[in-house]
Design a protein around this motif. Structure first.
Motif, PDB file in Angstrom:
ATOM      1  N   GLY A   1       0.878  -1.461  -0.038  1.00 29.43           N
ATOM      2  CA  GLY A   1      -0.144  -0.079   0.083  1.00 29.43           C
ATOM      3  C   GLY A   1       0.835   1.239  -0.024  1.00 29.43           C
ATOM      4  N   LEU A   2       1.862   1.187   0.758  1.00 26.46           N
ATOM      5  CA  LEU A   2       2.936   2.500   0.891  1.00 26.46           C
ATOM      6  C   LEU A   2       3.600   2.721  -0.551  1.00 26.46           C
ATOM      7  N   LEU A   3       3.869   1.375  -1.019  1.00 28.97           N
ATOM      8  CA  LEU A   3       4.651   1.485  -2.228  1.00 28.97           C
ATOM      9  C   LEU A   3       3.654   2.098  -3.352  1.00 28.97           C
ATOM     10  N   ARG A   4       2.300   1.876  -3.319  1.00 26.02           N
ATOM     11  CA  ARG A   4       1.470   2.228  -4.529  1.00 26.02           C
ATOM     12  C   ARG A   4       1.204   3.605  -4.254  1.00 26.02           C
ATOM     13  N   THR A   5       1.379   4.562  -2.797  1.00 24.61           N
ATOM     14  CA  THR A   5       1.095   5.725  -3.003  1.00 24.61           C
ATOM     15  C   THR A   5       2.139   6.570  -3.487  1.00 24.61           C
ATOM     16  N   LEU A   6       3.241   5.839  -3.855  1.00 25.55           N
ATOM     17  CA  LEU A   6       4.442   6.655  -4.447  1.00 25.55           C
ATOM     18  C   LEU A   6       4.085   7.089  -5.833  1.00 25.55           C
ATOM     19  N   ASN A   7       3.108   6.347  -6.653  1.00 30.05           N
ATOM     20  CA  ASN A   7       2.559   6.467  -8.009  1.00 30.05           C
ATOM     21  C   ASN A   7       3.639   6.500  -8.979  1.00 30.05           C
ATOM     22  N   TYR A   8       4.487   5.172  -8.834  1.00 30.41           N
ATOM     23  CA  TYR A   8       5.401   5.292  -9.926  1.00 30.41           C
ATOM     24  C   TYR A   8       4.923   4.128 -10.731  1.00 30.41           C
ATOM     25  N   ARG A   9       5.076   4.254 -12.014  1.00 32.01           N
ATOM     26  CA  ARG A   9       4.416   3.396 -12.695  1.00 32.01           C
ATOM     27  C   ARG A   9       4.891   1.988 -12.756  1.00 32.01           C
TER      28      ARG A   9
ATOM     29  N   ARG B   1      -3.480   2.236   1.363  1.00 32.43           N
ATOM     30  CA  ARG B   1      -3.281   3.438   0.345  1.00 32.43           C
ATOM     31  C   ARG B   1      -4.313   4.395   0.464  1.00 32.43           C
ATOM     32  N   SER B   2      -5.611   4.180   0.531  1.00 29.11           N
ATOM     33  CA  SER B   2      -6.727   4.928   0.551  1.00 29.11           C
ATOM     34  C   SER B   2      -6.684   5.629   1.988  1.00 29.11           C
ATOM     35  N   ALA B   3      -6.173   5.023   2.864  1.00 29.08           N
ATOM     36  CA  ALA B   3      -6.174   6.059   4.130  1.00 29.08           C
ATOM     37  C   ALA B   3      -5.259   7.247   4.185  1.00 29.08           C
ATOM     38  N   ILE B   4      -4.080   6.569   3.479  1.00 28.68           N
ATOM     39  CA  ILE B   4      -2.858   7.584   3.297  1.00 28.68           C
ATOM     40  C   ILE B   4      -3.199   8.849   2.470  1.00 28.68           C
ATOM     41  N   GLN B   5      -4.075   8.196   1.329  1.00 28.20           N
ATOM     42  CA  GLN B   5      -4.623   9.223   0.312  1.00 28.20           C
ATOM     43  C   GLN B   5      -5.587  10.297   0.949  1.00 28.20           C
ATOM     44  N   ALA B   6      -6.380   9.680   2.183  1.00 29.03           N
ATOM     45  CA  ALA B   6      -7.393  10.678   2.712  1.00 29.03           C
ATOM     46  C   ALA B   6      -6.824  11.466   3.571  1.00 29.03           C
ATOM     47  N   VAL B   7      -5.728  11.435   4.104  1.00 27.36           N
ATOM     48  CA  VAL B   7      -5.004  12.561   4.821  1.00 27.36           C
ATOM     49  C   VAL B   7      -4.898  13.689   3.803  1.00 27.36           C
ATOM     50  N   PRO B   8      -5.248  14.834   4.080  1.00 23.69           N
ATOM     51  CA  PRO B   8      -5.166  16.166   3.369  1.00 23.69           C
ATOM     52  C   PRO B   8      -3.881  16.307   2.882  1.00 23.69           C
ATOM     53  N   ARG B   9      -3.561  16.971   1.672  1.00 19.11           N
ATOM     54  CA  ARG B   9      -2.376  17.272   0.982  1.00 19.11           C
ATOM     55  C   ARG B   9      -1.751  18.378   1.808  1.00 19.11           C
ATOM     56  N   GLY B  10      -2.510  19.164   2.545  1.00 24.21           N
ATOM     57  CA  GLY B  10      -1.937  20.166   3.170  1.00 24.21           C
ATOM     58  C   GLY B  10      -1.127  19.745   4.204  1.00 24.21           C
TER      59      GLY B  10
END
Lengths: 222, 227
Positions: free
Chosen positions: A38-46, A108-117
């Motif tokens: 999940g962590l690796l997938r948040t990096l968004n490398y193809r 992955r979705s939990a990490i992405q749910a944390v606001p970018r700010g």
């Protein structure tokens, strides 16, 4: 009826203990593997996303029963010595792989749910990416993961019922053996098995629901 | 090429292809009937759970919690062994019927939760609007709330359907012939686990991919993402 309950309960409880052992070991390894993916997938490398996406898609697209048979019967056919697994290891590996697909998506979705700010602010105070992840993002994301992880844990507990086919005496198989001793009490014994599963799963589901109501407010920071 | 034949003998698979396809057909058929049953149960129990009457919502909630807290395998066993002992019918249910009933009851609980979320996501204004044009509560539900609820959760329902299709492999435990049983047949007759299970896995993956593609289409058609 009562004496049947009394005489079969020790066997069922031994089965429940096995179910408990498998589910605890599995959630441990499954969470580690799933967390990494999940962590690796948040990096968004193809390069990372495509193979792990395929991994999740493949495991999600096939029944767990198939994973179990592939790990237990097909892997030894490759002829590699350390893939000659005994039933318990095979069950734990198959279940852990299956679990990791769920955990990976949750992480992955939990990490992405944390606001970018949050990560931007952390970076602007001079933290590097790793520090920002460890001290700022993950603590917030972990709370969001608790309720769905409860759901995953219940999926694992229910999944352990299937490993009875490769000869592990967990709760279902313990029940089956008890029915062979008392063939006329099928309904009672399977009923008891169901009650034991319920006693194990229901508190977890309740906890997940409680955690959702407690941390659900964290989910929508406005 | 020898090592391929060694590990995965496609000639054997070709020979058993009719069996695999027959199994695939049964898997699709079993899933389809179970889906219809589960959607019916799911809709009724979702409506029951929203009722203020404890005689309605309590049994529905108990049903959902019981199903969600026990493994499908135990449910299949219980239904397979219990239903024949009940004097409701003048004949025994065979394996196939028990399997379908168990799958339908199991998926029904999950469908109930999804449909309930769908009903709750319909804005209150829709209900008030329907009632202000003179619709009865039943008409409001039937013509205004439920269609919108289903449209909102259609992708999630399809995801659950994919789970149902995978779960249907478990009815092979009580002797129903379907895709997984076709694999077991190859294992038993030819002692070839690779050919048996890798092929079955590929078939399941194909069904799943079709479902995923269909879900994507439905999602685009209905617009937005439903949760």
């Amino acid at each position: 009826m009562f004496d049947i309950v009394q005489s079969t309960m020790p066997f069922l409880l031994a089965g429940l203990w096995m179910t408990f052992k498998i589910s605890v070991i599995t959630i441990f390894f499954g969470s580690i593997l799933g967390g990494i993916i999940g962590l690796l997938r948040t990096l968004n490398y193809r390069v990372i996303n495509i193979p792990f996406g395929a991994y999740i898609h493949t495991l999600r697209g096939t029944p767990f029963l198939i994973h179990l048979y592939i790990v237990y019967f097909v892997l030894p056919q490759t002829g590699i010595a350390w893939l000659q697994l005994d039933a318990f290891t095979a069950a734990v590996i198959a279940l852990s792989l299956y679990t990791s697909t769920y955990v990976a998506e949750i992480v992955r979705s939990a990490i992405q749910a944390v606001p970018r700010g949050q990560s931007e602010a952390a970076r602007s105070t001079g933290m590097n990416a790793l520090q920002a992840m460890w001290y700022v993002i993950l603590p917030q994301a972990l709370k969001l993961m608790i309720p769905p992880m409860g759901g995953v844990y219940v999926i694992i507990i229910k999944g352990t019922s299937i490993v009875s086919v490769i000869g592990i005496t967990e709760l279902v198989r313990a029940g089956e053996q008890a029915t062979q001793r008392n063939p006329r009490e099928l309904m009672l014994i399977y009923g008891m098995t169901a009650v034991l599963y319920f006693a194990y799963c229901y508190p977890v589901l309740r906890f997940a629901k409680w955690a959702e109501s407690k941390y659900g407010t964290v989910r929508l920071p406005s | 090429m020898d090592w391929i034949l060694d590990f995965y003998n496609y000639r054997v698979v070709e020979q058993y292809l009719p069996e695999f396809l027959r199994g695939l057909g049964w898997t699709v058929w079993i899933s389809l009937i179970s889906l219809v049953i589960s959607l019916t149960i799911g809709t009724i129990t979702a409506l029951m759970r929203r009722s203020a009457n404890p005689l309605l919502w309590r049994p529905a909630a108990a049903y959902v919690q019981m199903i969600r807290s026990t493994p499908l395998l135990i449910q299949i066993y219980l239904i397979y062994f219990i239903l024949p002992t009940l004097p409701l019918l003048d004949r025994r249910l065979d394996e196939l019927e028990s399997g379908i009933v168990a799958l339908g009851l199991n998926a029904g609980a999950y469908m109930c939760e999804i449909i309930r979320a769908g009903i709750e996501s319909v804005p209150q204004g829709q209900i008030e609007g329907a009632q202000s044009v003179g619709m009865t509560r039943f008409q409001t539900m039937r013509y205004v709330v439920l269609p919108q609820a289903f449209a909102r959760v259609a992708p999630v329902l399809m995801g659950q359907t994919a789970v149902l299709i995978k779960d249907s492999s478990l009815v092979s435990f009580i002797g129903v012939f379907e895709l997984f049983s076709a694999g077991l047949e190859v294992l038993n007759e030819r002692l070839m686990p690779n050919e048996a299970f890798l092929t079955v896995a590929a078939f399941y993956l194909a069904i799943y991919s079709v479902m995923l593609w269909l879900t994507g289409r439905v999602q685009r058609r209905l617009g937005g993402t439903a949760t």
